[in-house]
Design a protein around this motif. Structure first.
Motif, PDB file in Angstrom:
ATOM      1  N   GLU A 279      23.572  12.194  -2.030  1.00 48.18           N
ATOM      2  CA  GLU A 279      24.579  12.229  -3.098  1.00 48.18           C
ATOM      3  C   GLU A 279      24.783  10.845  -3.693  1.00 48.18           C
ATOM      4  N   ILE A 280      25.179  10.864  -4.975  1.00 50.28           N
ATOM      5  CA  ILE A 280      25.513   9.597  -5.641  1.00 50.28           C
ATOM      6  C   ILE A 280      26.661   8.950  -4.863  1.00 50.28           C
ATOM      7  N   GLY A 281      26.496   7.672  -4.565  1.00 51.21           N
ATOM      8  CA  GLY A 281      27.574   6.953  -3.865  1.00 51.21           C
ATOM      9  C   GLY A 281      27.554   7.155  -2.353  1.00 51.21           C
ATOM     10  N   LYS A 282      26.572   7.916  -1.850  1.00 50.89           N
ATOM     11  CA  LYS A 282      26.525   8.144  -0.394  1.00 50.89           C
ATOM     12  C   LYS A 282      25.292   7.486   0.241  1.00 50.89           C
ATOM     13  N   GLY A 283      24.760   6.501  -0.450  1.00 51.97           N
ATOM     14  CA  GLY A 283      23.561   5.834   0.065  1.00 51.97           C
ATOM     15  C   GLY A 283      23.781   5.199   1.424  1.00 51.97           C
ATOM     16  N   HIS A 284      25.013   4.697   1.641  1.00 49.22           N
ATOM     17  CA  HIS A 284      25.270   4.034   2.923  1.00 49.22           C
ATOM     18  C   HIS A 284      25.083   5.000   4.095  1.00 49.22           C
ATOM     19  N   LYS A 285      25.381   6.290   3.847  1.00 52.17           N
ATOM     20  CA  LYS A 285      25.208   7.287   4.921  1.00 52.17           C
ATOM     21  C   LYS A 285      23.746   7.392   5.327  1.00 52.17           C
ATOM     22  N   ILE A 286      22.882   7.412   4.287  1.00 53.56           N
ATOM     23  CA  ILE A 286      21.445   7.469   4.585  1.00 53.56           C
ATOM     24  C   ILE A 286      21.046   6.184   5.299  1.00 53.56           C
ATOM     25  N   ALA A 287      21.429   5.065   4.678  1.00 51.12           N
ATOM     26  CA  ALA A 287      20.956   3.767   5.181  1.00 51.12           C
ATOM     27  C   ALA A 287      21.318   3.579   6.647  1.00 51.12           C
ATOM     28  N   PHE A 288      22.558   3.833   7.002  1.00 53.70           N
ATOM     29  CA  PHE A 288      22.980   3.532   8.369  1.00 53.70           C
ATOM     30  C   PHE A 288      22.430   4.537   9.373  1.00 53.70           C
TER      31      PHE A 288
ATOM     32  N   TRP B 130       0.805  -1.218   0.000  1.00 48.75           N
ATOM     33  CA  TRP B 130       0.000   0.000   0.000  1.00 48.75           C
ATOM     34  C   TRP B 130       0.841   1.272   0.000  1.00 48.75           C
ATOM     35  N   ALA B 131       2.129   1.148  -0.206  1.00 50.09           N
ATOM     36  CA  ALA B 131       2.969   2.356  -0.205  1.00 50.09           C
ATOM     37  C   ALA B 131       2.852   3.094  -1.526  1.00 50.09           C
ATOM     38  N   SER B 132       2.931   4.416  -1.442  1.00 44.81           N
ATOM     39  CA  SER B 132       2.981   5.228  -2.659  1.00 44.81           C
ATOM     40  C   SER B 132       4.399   5.672  -2.963  1.00 44.81           C
ATOM     41  N   SER B 133       5.247   5.691  -1.950  1.00 45.33           N
ATOM     42  CA  SER B 133       6.648   6.064  -2.200  1.00 45.33           C
ATOM     43  C   SER B 133       7.585   5.077  -1.515  1.00 45.33           C
ATOM     44  N   PHE B 134       8.682   4.831  -2.189  1.00 49.59           N
ATOM     45  CA  PHE B 134       9.679   3.881  -1.699  1.00 49.59           C
ATOM     46  C   PHE B 134      11.043   4.563  -1.675  1.00 49.59           C
ATOM     47  N   ILE B 135      11.752   4.362  -0.579  1.00 47.88           N
ATOM     48  CA  ILE B 135      13.162   4.764  -0.575  1.00 47.88           C
ATOM     49  C   ILE B 135      13.933   3.536  -1.044  1.00 47.88           C
ATOM     50  N   VAL B 136      14.547   3.643  -2.211  1.00 47.31           N
ATOM     51  CA  VAL B 136      15.195   2.472  -2.817  1.00 47.31           C
ATOM     52  C   VAL B 136      16.699   2.713  -2.911  1.00 47.31           C
ATOM     53  N   TYR B 137      17.468   1.683  -2.550  1.00 45.94           N
ATOM     54  CA  TYR B 137      18.923   1.771  -2.700  1.00 45.94           C
ATOM     55  C   TYR B 137      19.353   0.953  -3.912  1.00 45.94           C
ATOM     56  N   ALA B 138      20.194   1.576  -4.734  1.00 48.45           N
ATOM     57  CA  ALA B 138      20.698   0.878  -5.919  1.00 48.45           C
ATOM     58  C   ALA B 138      22.112   1.366  -6.184  1.00 48.45           C
ATOM     59  N   LYS B 139      22.860   0.552  -6.923  1.00 45.62           N
ATOM     60  CA  LYS B 139      24.237   0.950  -7.209  1.00 45.62           C
ATOM     61  C   LYS B 139      24.315   1.600  -8.584  1.00 45.62           C
ATOM     62  N   VAL B 140      24.697   2.880  -8.588  1.00 48.40           N
ATOM     63  CA  VAL B 140      24.841   3.588  -9.854  1.00 48.40           C
ATOM     64  C   VAL B 140      26.047   2.989 -10.587  1.00 48.40           C
ATOM     65  N   ASP B 141      25.808   2.576 -11.801  1.00 49.20           N
ATOM     66  CA  ASP B 141      26.823   1.907 -12.615  1.00 49.20           C
ATOM     67  C   ASP B 141      27.372   0.655 -11.918  1.00 49.20           C
ATOM     68  N   GLY B 142      26.535   0.052 -11.094  1.00 47.73           N
ATOM     69  CA  GLY B 142      26.939  -1.188 -10.427  1.00 47.73           C
ATOM     70  C   GLY B 142      27.943  -0.981  -9.315  1.00 47.73           C
ATOM     71  N   GLU B 143      28.254   0.274  -8.967  1.00 52.45           N
ATOM     72  CA  GLU B 143      29.284   0.509  -7.944  1.00 52.45           C
ATOM     73  C   GLU B 143      28.823   1.439  -6.824  1.00 52.45           C
ATOM     74  N   LYS B 144      28.296   2.587  -7.265  1.00 54.93           N
ATOM     75  CA  LYS B 144      28.080   3.636  -6.270  1.00 54.93           C
ATOM     76  C   LYS B 144      26.710   3.494  -5.597  1.00 54.93           C
ATOM     77  N   PHE B 145      26.752   3.045  -4.354  1.00 48.39           N
ATOM     78  CA  PHE B 145      25.538   2.768  -3.571  1.00 48.39           C
ATOM     79  C   PHE B 145      24.790   4.078  -3.308  1.00 48.39           C
ATOM     80  N   THR B 146      23.544   4.156  -3.801  1.00 53.62           N
ATOM     81  CA  THR B 146      22.852   5.444  -3.829  1.00 53.62           C
ATOM     82  C   THR B 146      21.381   5.276  -3.467  1.00 53.62           C
ATOM     83  N   GLY B 147      20.830   6.285  -2.777  1.00 54.37           N
ATOM     84  CA  GLY B 147      19.407   6.262  -2.441  1.00 54.37           C
ATOM     85  C   GLY B 147      18.563   6.977  -3.486  1.00 54.37           C
ATOM     86  N   PHE B 148      17.354   6.487  -3.726  1.00 52.72           N
ATOM     87  CA  PHE B 148      16.414   7.107  -4.668  1.00 52.72           C
ATOM     88  C   PHE B 148      15.030   7.170  -4.031  1.00 52.72           C
ATOM     89  N   ILE B 149      14.277   8.221  -4.406  1.00 46.87           N
ATOM     90  CA  ILE B 149      12.859   8.234  -4.017  1.00 46.87           C
ATOM     91  C   ILE B 149      12.086   7.722  -5.227  1.00 46.87           C
TER      92      ILE B 149
END
Lengths: 259, 594
Positions: free
Chosen positions: B248-257, B187-206
């Motif tokens: 920031e690109i590649g700073k997803g871990h900062k958000i996640a943790f 039932w969510a309308s928005s997801f905070i999704v983590y993905a690796k930009v270019d397979g390397e840089k761990f990044t958060g997306f709305i």
């Protein structure tokens, strides 16, 4: 429309095994939770609905100590504009004295309507509303289940015995004792709670409101509290459920219930 | 607040706090109390009558109730006012979380939505992202979810396979991958999704539910929290506008943790609410259930259970609000500009990462203990789903798994403290060294305790800290950089530190209460602390000795063991009578008594 509501904070006594205290003239209250009197809660909601519809102000008043400010803050959070607590100090209170004190303070305020609950859930006296109306010289109606203002008068619904609904007109200003079910009291929202913190809550000492010592004497004195004695006559029906059901049916039929 | 000393993260282990340094539930403002009542009232009237329907994952009803919670402000305590929230202190958030806990699965919906589903945007969103999403989330118009876990990336969260590639026109990131166990997915309308930009840089997306390429899989069939939605979130060439990159690109871990830190403390707060209900429901049943012609609450073993549940809940409660107060104090030190910066707020919260892990582990395990005893007190009825005990028992279990398993969090307790010590942010090693010196001259026989309530318990908490520092120091010296690989040692150090935080939080709260209201008013709290310390100092001693037996050998081992024995010297007190007294109070009040 400027409205004054009188409220009371009461101990929750439902589903609790009440005990008499050592004086024999009260119940033990230290382990009880306190809430706003249910009837008063409907009165607060009614006043806020009227204010939202007609404008004006809502002032909520209680006679009580600092702990009783809880119910004032709650009313402010529901939408009342200001609150007054009358500190009774060491005075022993009864309905007569509370209505004396309230009348004296309310006399000095502007209002079109005064609301109370029909009764308080602790002692169930139901006296303050009617006595207060008398002392303020206001028209009064009790067990009010509907209110519609039309200029200097209002149409009110009153619940009568046997489920009858009486519709009548009353001149304003008036004092109405509000019955539960007249509306659906709102939740206290956190936004309301935040706003309540900034609203006026004045404390007045009873000795400063201009009543003489004679006027500050209660008229009723409680002599004794006791729990009703356990009575005989209960029949415990034992056995498996089908036997129990049969026995109950038999008794109901014997007592004349048509089943 | 101004009077409280601000502790740095983990500092509680090396510096003794004064009672006035901690926030306690007795310090609630009128506003805190009213917020609690509002949340309780909401649960009683909106959730409890609908529990059966909610347990069947009633989609519309769940969202309706969420929107009602939004109207009352129950979703916006952490969202700043300018984005439709209330911007309240962390104590208020803790109060709401605790009060909503009895809502069962709805508490999970609420917790995931207000916590990990909304806070990444609160703390790391751009101005535009905050304006666009936060009002909808705070009002409950939208439900939020958080997508970190994947089938191959659970505890090893950064091992995500989900990829993000910039589109040719540079306007979108194209996401591909599958996230697992996503709470609120259905039932969510928005997801905070983590993905690796270019397979390397761990990044958060709305990511919005309606973005092309976003879908959810089938509902998981779970042991508990049946009323919450848990599904995979599938991203197949999902088009996410570049402006929806979070932080920031590649700073997803900062958000996640950082967000997980908050999730852990909130989980602890929710657990406390659950524990209190267990105590209340258990005693109500025990008072009403007659066997051998007396209520079962009159039996000693049932009393022991009621007392233990209440006492442990008291420690958990004291710990949660102490931590909430620490957050508020720390956030209060930010200047006006930093207060508006989500990243600065998150940094202030990160300060207490170790404490967050402690409250998560402790809160979830005390809740598990309480639900188990709740079932036990109800006997056969506890095992039947007609009574809520059975649901509580199942619902509790997930708490030891999510927001970082309790194993991961146990690693993080000493791990975070050691890291801070290496960075020079916590004087752990000098403190550990000092103890080695002190031990030679320390004699427990020469200790003179003042004649004040809980003086013995204060002393034992101090000694426990010395034991913790000693074994942590010895272990760090032996294994150096490889200490983290010695998981068994790490876990035992964590257990010692967790119990110290629990004992001290209960102790300080009670001392504060004594100083304000006198010994008589605090008599049950005093009993609780005495019992708790009595039961935990032998455990701490044993864990310490087990660590030493693994780390040291020969004469050195014998010396160290003798040191621990000296520090942990304690003569047991009569806890049977103390527990009876606490239980009798629970029985009299028919509720959680503190």
């Amino acid at each position: 429309m400027d409205i004054i509501i009188c409220v009371k904070r009461i101990p929750m006594t439902q589903e609790v095994d009440l005990e008499i205290d050592d004086s024999g003239k009260d119940i033990k209250k230290d382990a009880l939770a306190y809430v706003v009197n249910d009837w008063d809660n409907y009165a607060i909601e009614e006043s806020v609905i009227l204010k939202e519809k007609l404008g004006g102000t809502v002032t909520v008043i209680t006679v009580g100590d600092e702990d009783d400010e809880d119910v004032l803050r709650r009313a402010l959070a529901m939408g009342a504009d200001k609150a007054i607590r009358i500190e009774p100090g060491e005075l022993e209170l009864d309905g007569f004295l509370i209505s004396n004190i309230l009348a004296q303070v309310i006399k000095g305020l502007e209002y079109d309507l005064v609301l109370t609950g029909v009764q308080a859930d602790d002692d169930n006296f139901g006296m303050v509303g009617i006595m207060l109306a008398e002392k303020l010289g206001l028209a009064h109606s009790a067990v009010v289940t509907g209110f519609e203002a039309e200029g200097s008068e209002a149409t009110i619904n009153v619940e009568l015995e046997g489920g009858l609904d009486e519709v009548s007109k009353i001149k304003l200003p008036a004092l109405l004792s509000i019955q539960t079910g007249i509306n659906e009291p709102r939740y206290v929202s956190i936004m309301g709670i935040r706003k309540a913190g900034k609203k006026e809550l004045n404390v007045v000492k009873v000795e400063d409101i201009g009543l003489s010592d004679e006027e500050l004497v209660r008229q009723t004195i409680i002599e004794e509290y006791f729990l009703p004695p356990e009575t005989e006559g209960a029949e415990m029906i034992e056995g498996d459920p089908s036997n129990v059901a049969e026995a109950i049916l038999r008794i109901l039929k014997e007592k004349g219930v048509s089943v | 607040m101004a009077d409280r000393k601000i502790f740095s993260g983990g500092e509680f282990l090396i510096t003794d706090a004064a009672p006035d340094d901690v926030f306690t539930p007795e310090d609630f403002t009128d506003e805190h109390k009213m917020i609690y009542e509002t949340a309780r009232d909401f649960v009683t009237k909106e959730v409890e009558p609908n529990i059966d329907k909610l347990e069947e994952k009633d989609h519309d009803l769940t969202l309706d109730i969420l929107a009602k919670a939004g109207e009352l402000g129950l979703l916006g305590t952490d969202v700043p006012e300018e984005y439709g929230g209330l911007g309240l202190d962390k104590v208020s958030t803790t109060v709401v979380t605790e009060a909503i806990a009895p809502a069962g699965s709805f508490a999970v919906v609420h917790g995931a939505h207000t916590g990990i589903g909304s806070l990444p945007i609160v703390y790391f969103g751009t101005e535009e992202q905050k304006k666009k999403y936060l009002p909808k989330l705070a009002s409950g118009e939208w439900c939020g979810a958080y997508c970190l876990t994947e089938s191959g990336a659970g505890s090893d969260a950064l091992n995500a396979k989900t990829k993000a590639v910039l589109s040719d026109d540079g306007k979108y990131y194209i996401l591909n991958g599958e996230k697992m166990f996503i709470t609120n997915a259905g039932w969510a309308s928005s997801f905070i999704v983590y993905a690796k930009v270019d397979g390397e840089k761990f990044t958060g997306f709305i990511v919005e539910k309606d973005f092309p390429g976003v879908s959810t899989g089938a509902e998981e069939k779970k042991m508990g929290v049946h009323g919450s939605s848990t599904r995979p979130v599938i991203l197949e060439d999902a088009k996410v506008p570049v402006e929806n990159v979070l932080f920031e690109i590649g700073k997803g871990h900062k958000i996640a943790f950082n967000i997980l830190n908050i999730g852990r403390w909130k989980l602890g707060a929710g657990a406390v609410g659950g524990c209190k209900i267990c105590v209340t429901n258990s005693v109500k049943y025990a008072n009403g259930r007659t066997q051998f012609k007396v209520p079962i609450s009159s039996f000693g073993m049932i009393k022991t259970k009621l007392a233990d549940m209440a006492i442990r809940t008291y420690m958990s409660d004291s710990m949660m609000y102490r931590l909430a107060g620490m957050f508020d104090d720390k956030l209060g030190t930010l200047d006006d500009e930093d207060k508006k910066s989500g990243a600065e707020n998150a940094k202030a919260i990160e300060e207490y990462a170790a404490e967050c892990s402690i409250t998560k582990v402790y809160g979830s395990e005390i809740l598990d203990y309480c639900v188990d005893e709740y079932v036990q007190i109800l006997g056969g009825y506890g095992f039947c789903s007609e009574y809520p005990a059975e649901r509580y028992y199942r619902d509790s279990r997930i708490n030891k798994i999510w927001e970082g398993t309790n194993e991961i969090n146990r690693m993080l307790v000493p791990g975070t403290m050691m890291r801070r010590a290496m960075q020079g942010r916590l004087n752990l090693f000098p403190a550990a060294k000092a103890i080695a010196g002190e031990l030679m001259s320390y004699s427990p026989l020469s200790v003179q305790l003042p004649d004040t309530p809980l003086a013995l318990q204060e002393h034992i908490v101090k000694m426990s800290k010395k034991i913790a520092l000693m074994v942590a120091g010895v272990s760090a010296q032996k294994f150096q950089q490889d200490l983290a690989k010695e998981q068994e040692v790490m876990a035992k150090i964590a257990d010692i530190v967790i119990e110290i935080f629990a004992m001290e939080s209960g102790l300080l709260r009670t001392l504060k209460m004594i100083s304000k209201e006198g010994e008589e008013k605090a008599k049950y709290q005093i009993a609780a602390v005495k019992v708790y310390v009595d039961e935990n100092i032998p455990k701490i001693e044993t864990w310490a000795k087990q660590i030493l037996a693994y780390v040291e050998e020969g004469d050195m081992l014998r010396t160290q063991l003798a040191g621990v024995k000296k520090l942990a010297r304690y003569q047991p007190i009569d806890t049977v009578s103390l527990k009876r007294a606490v239980a009798d109070r629970v029985i009299e009040l028919e509720s959680y008594p503190f």
